[in-house]
Write a protein that holds these residues in place. Structure first.
Motif, PDB file in Angstrom:
ATOM      1  N   MET A 171      24.922  31.888  31.842  1.00 55.46           N
ATOM      2  CA  MET A 171      26.345  31.919  31.640  1.00 55.46           C
ATOM      3  C   MET A 171      27.000  32.657  32.810  1.00 55.46           C
ATOM      4  O   MET A 171      26.551  33.698  33.236  1.00 55.46           O
ATOM      5  CB  MET A 171      26.643  32.622  30.319  1.00 55.46           C
ATOM      6  N   ALA A 172      28.079  32.108  33.327  1.00 57.00           N
ATOM      7  CA  ALA A 172      28.780  32.705  34.468  1.00 57.00           C
ATOM      8  C   ALA A 172      29.532  33.953  34.022  1.00 57.00           C
ATOM      9  O   ALA A 172      30.104  34.006  32.950  1.00 57.00           O
ATOM     10  CB  ALA A 172      29.757  31.702  35.067  1.00 57.00           C
ATOM     11  N   GLU A 173      29.504  34.959  34.889  1.00 61.10           N
ATOM     12  CA  GLU A 173      30.194  36.206  34.597  1.00 61.10           C
ATOM     13  C   GLU A 173      31.691  36.025  34.814  1.00 61.10           C
ATOM     14  O   GLU A 173      32.126  35.382  35.764  1.00 61.10           O
ATOM     15  CB  GLU A 173      29.670  37.296  35.530  1.00 61.10           C
ATOM     16  N   LYS A 174      32.476  36.595  33.914  1.00 62.02           N
ATOM     17  CA  LYS A 174      33.943  36.507  34.010  1.00 62.02           C
ATOM     18  C   LYS A 174      34.417  37.337  35.206  1.00 62.02           C
ATOM     19  O   LYS A 174      33.990  38.464  35.402  1.00 62.02           O
ATOM     20  CB  LYS A 174      34.549  37.038  32.716  1.00 62.02           C
ATOM     21  N   SER A 175      35.299  36.758  36.002  1.00 60.31           N
ATOM     22  CA  SER A 175      35.816  37.488  37.161  1.00 60.31           C
ATOM     23  C   SER A 175      36.833  38.528  36.711  1.00 60.31           C
ATOM     24  O   SER A 175      37.554  38.345  35.742  1.00 60.31           O
ATOM     25  CB  SER A 175      36.449  36.526  38.162  1.00 60.31           C
ATOM     26  N   ALA A 176      36.860  39.637  37.442  1.00 64.30           N
ATOM     27  CA  ALA A 176      37.818  40.700  37.142  1.00 64.30           C
ATOM     28  C   ALA A 176      39.217  40.224  37.517  1.00 64.30           C
ATOM     29  O   ALA A 176      39.400  39.474  38.469  1.00 64.30           O
ATOM     30  CB  ALA A 176      37.466  41.959  37.924  1.00 64.30           C
ATOM     31  N   HIS A 177      40.198  40.662  36.737  1.00 67.29           N
ATOM     32  CA  HIS A 177      41.589  40.291  37.001  1.00 67.29           C
ATOM     33  C   HIS A 177      42.337  41.523  37.492  1.00 67.29           C
ATOM     34  O   HIS A 177      42.468  42.517  36.770  1.00 67.29           O
ATOM     35  CB  HIS A 177      42.240  39.738  35.735  1.00 67.29           C
ATOM     36  N   VAL A 178      42.830  41.462  38.715  1.00 67.20           N
ATOM     37  CA  VAL A 178      43.596  42.543  39.315  1.00 67.20           C
ATOM     38  C   VAL A 178      45.058  42.118  39.348  1.00 67.20           C
ATOM     39  O   VAL A 178      45.385  41.055  39.865  1.00 67.20           O
ATOM     40  CB  VAL A 178      43.117  42.854  40.749  1.00 67.20           C
ATOM     41  N   VAL A 179      45.925  42.953  38.794  1.00 64.77           N
ATOM     42  CA  VAL A 179      47.365  42.700  38.846  1.00 64.77           C
ATOM     43  C   VAL A 179      47.962  43.672  39.854  1.00 64.77           C
ATOM     44  O   VAL A 179      47.755  44.880  39.764  1.00 64.77           O
ATOM     45  CB  VAL A 179      48.019  42.868  37.456  1.00 64.77           C
ATOM     46  N   VAL A 180      48.682  43.132  40.820  1.00 62.17           N
ATOM     47  CA  VAL A 180      49.337  43.933  41.852  1.00 62.17           C
ATOM     48  C   VAL A 180      50.836  43.836  41.625  1.00 62.17           C
ATOM     49  O   VAL A 180      51.400  42.740  41.634  1.00 62.17           O
ATOM     50  CB  VAL A 180      48.972  43.423  43.265  1.00 62.17           C
ATOM     51  N   LEU A 181      51.466  44.978  41.412  1.00 62.71           N
ATOM     52  CA  LEU A 181      52.914  45.020  41.206  1.00 62.71           C
ATOM     53  C   LEU A 181      53.580  45.402  42.513  1.00 62.71           C
ATOM     54  O   LEU A 181      53.431  46.520  42.997  1.00 62.71           O
ATOM     55  CB  LEU A 181      53.271  46.036  40.111  1.00 62.71           C
ATOM     56  N   GLY A 182      54.281  44.465  43.110  1.00 63.49           N
ATOM     57  CA  GLY A 182      55.006  44.722  44.352  1.00 63.49           C
ATOM     58  C   GLY A 182      54.435  43.927  45.515  1.00 63.49           C
ATOM     59  O   GLY A 182      53.244  44.005  45.800  1.00 63.49           O
ATOM     60  N   THR A 230      37.560  38.431  47.888  1.00 63.88           N
ATOM     61  CA  THR A 230      36.321  38.095  47.216  1.00 63.88           C
ATOM     62  C   THR A 230      36.605  37.111  46.089  1.00 63.88           C
ATOM     63  O   THR A 230      37.534  37.312  45.325  1.00 63.88           O
ATOM     64  CB  THR A 230      35.603  39.357  46.691  1.00 63.88           C
ATOM     65  N   PRO A 231      35.817  36.051  45.994  1.00 64.93           N
ATOM     66  CA  PRO A 231      36.058  35.074  44.927  1.00 64.93           C
ATOM     67  C   PRO A 231      35.725  35.617  43.539  1.00 64.93           C
ATOM     68  O   PRO A 231      36.060  35.006  42.540  1.00 64.93           O
ATOM     69  CB  PRO A 231      35.153  33.898  45.302  1.00 64.93           C
ATOM     70  N   ALA A 232      35.078  36.779  43.479  1.00 65.41           N
ATOM     71  CA  ALA A 232      34.720  37.375  42.192  1.00 65.41           C
ATOM     72  C   ALA A 232      35.916  38.041  41.513  1.00 65.41           C
ATOM     73  O   ALA A 232      35.795  38.556  40.409  1.00 65.41           O
ATOM     74  CB  ALA A 232      33.606  38.394  42.386  1.00 65.41           C
ATOM     75  N   VAL A 233      37.062  38.043  42.176  1.00 70.02           N
ATOM     76  CA  VAL A 233      38.247  38.718  41.650  1.00 70.02           C
ATOM     77  C   VAL A 233      39.426  37.745  41.632  1.00 70.02           C
ATOM     78  O   VAL A 233      39.695  37.062  42.613  1.00 70.02           O
ATOM     79  CB  VAL A 233      38.606  39.946  42.522  1.00 70.02           C
ATOM     80  N   ARG A 234      40.117  37.692  40.493  1.00 66.49           N
ATOM     81  CA  ARG A 234      41.374  36.949  40.398  1.00 66.49           C
ATOM     82  C   ARG A 234      42.499  37.954  40.625  1.00 66.49           C
ATOM     83  O   ARG A 234      42.508  39.024  40.023  1.00 66.49           O
ATOM     84  CB  ARG A 234      41.552  36.337  39.006  1.00 66.49           C
ATOM     85  N   ILE A 235      43.450  37.609  41.451  1.00 62.16           N
ATOM     86  CA  ILE A 235      44.567  38.508  41.747  1.00 62.16           C
ATOM     87  C   ILE A 235      45.867  37.842  41.311  1.00 62.16           C
ATOM     88  O   ILE A 235      46.099  36.671  41.605  1.00 62.16           O
ATOM     89  CB  ILE A 235      44.650  38.829  43.250  1.00 62.16           C
ATOM     90  N   THR A 236      46.704  38.613  40.622  1.00 59.79           N
ATOM     91  CA  THR A 236      48.051  38.163  40.297  1.00 59.79           C
ATOM     92  C   THR A 236      49.018  39.145  40.952  1.00 59.79           C
ATOM     93  O   THR A 236      48.989  40.339  40.663  1.00 59.79           O
ATOM     94  CB  THR A 236      48.289  38.123  38.777  1.00 59.79           C
ATOM     95  N   LEU A 237      49.840  38.644  41.847  1.00 61.62           N
ATOM     96  CA  LEU A 237      50.825  39.442  42.569  1.00 61.62           C
ATOM     97  C   LEU A 237      52.178  39.226  41.909  1.00 61.62           C
ATOM     98  O   LEU A 237      52.648  38.098  41.797  1.00 61.62           O
ATOM     99  CB  LEU A 237      50.858  39.010  44.039  1.00 61.62           C
TER     100      LEU A 237
END
Length: 106
Positions: free
Chosen positions: A1-12, A26-33
């Motif tokens: 089973m694939a490991e869930k990527s970490a979700h980083v939220v960047v404010l600003g 890194t593709p292991a991290v999802r970023i929301t700006l």
């Protein structure tokens, strides 16, 4: 089973937020700006726009075009209403946004 990527939220989406996003390649991290505006503005040159030395597009660039080469990055034009640190949730004007890591680059 694939490991869930970490979700980083960047404010600003100023210099701090954009620099952080560009260095976290890194593709292991999802970023929301998240930012209230859809553009990055270099304010020290506003006086040159006011005196017709530069045009407005010379000092303002759309955030989405700056980070277009980052497939794991999503840009939201939203206003932050509240932050729940214990619940790891940012309440935006359009609803809640859950995160694993929060970067405040306001």
């Amino acid at each position: 089973m694939a490991e869930k990527s970490a979700h980083v939220v960047v404010l600003g989406a100023g210099f701090g937020g954009l620099t952080f996003c560009k260095h976290l390649k890194t593709p292991a991290v999802r970023i929301t700006l998240v930012d209230r505006t859809n553009h990055h503005l270099f304010q020290p040159l506003l006086y040159q726009v006011a005196t017709a030395g530069l045009s407005a597009p010379d000092i303002a660039q759309p955030v989405r075009s700056i980070v277009a080469d980052y497939p794991n990055l999503t840009v939201l034009m939203e206003e932050v209403l509240q932050i729940d640190l214990r619940g790891k949730t940012v309440l935006l004007s359009n609803g809640p946004l859950h995160y694993d890591y929060l970067v405040m680059a306001l």
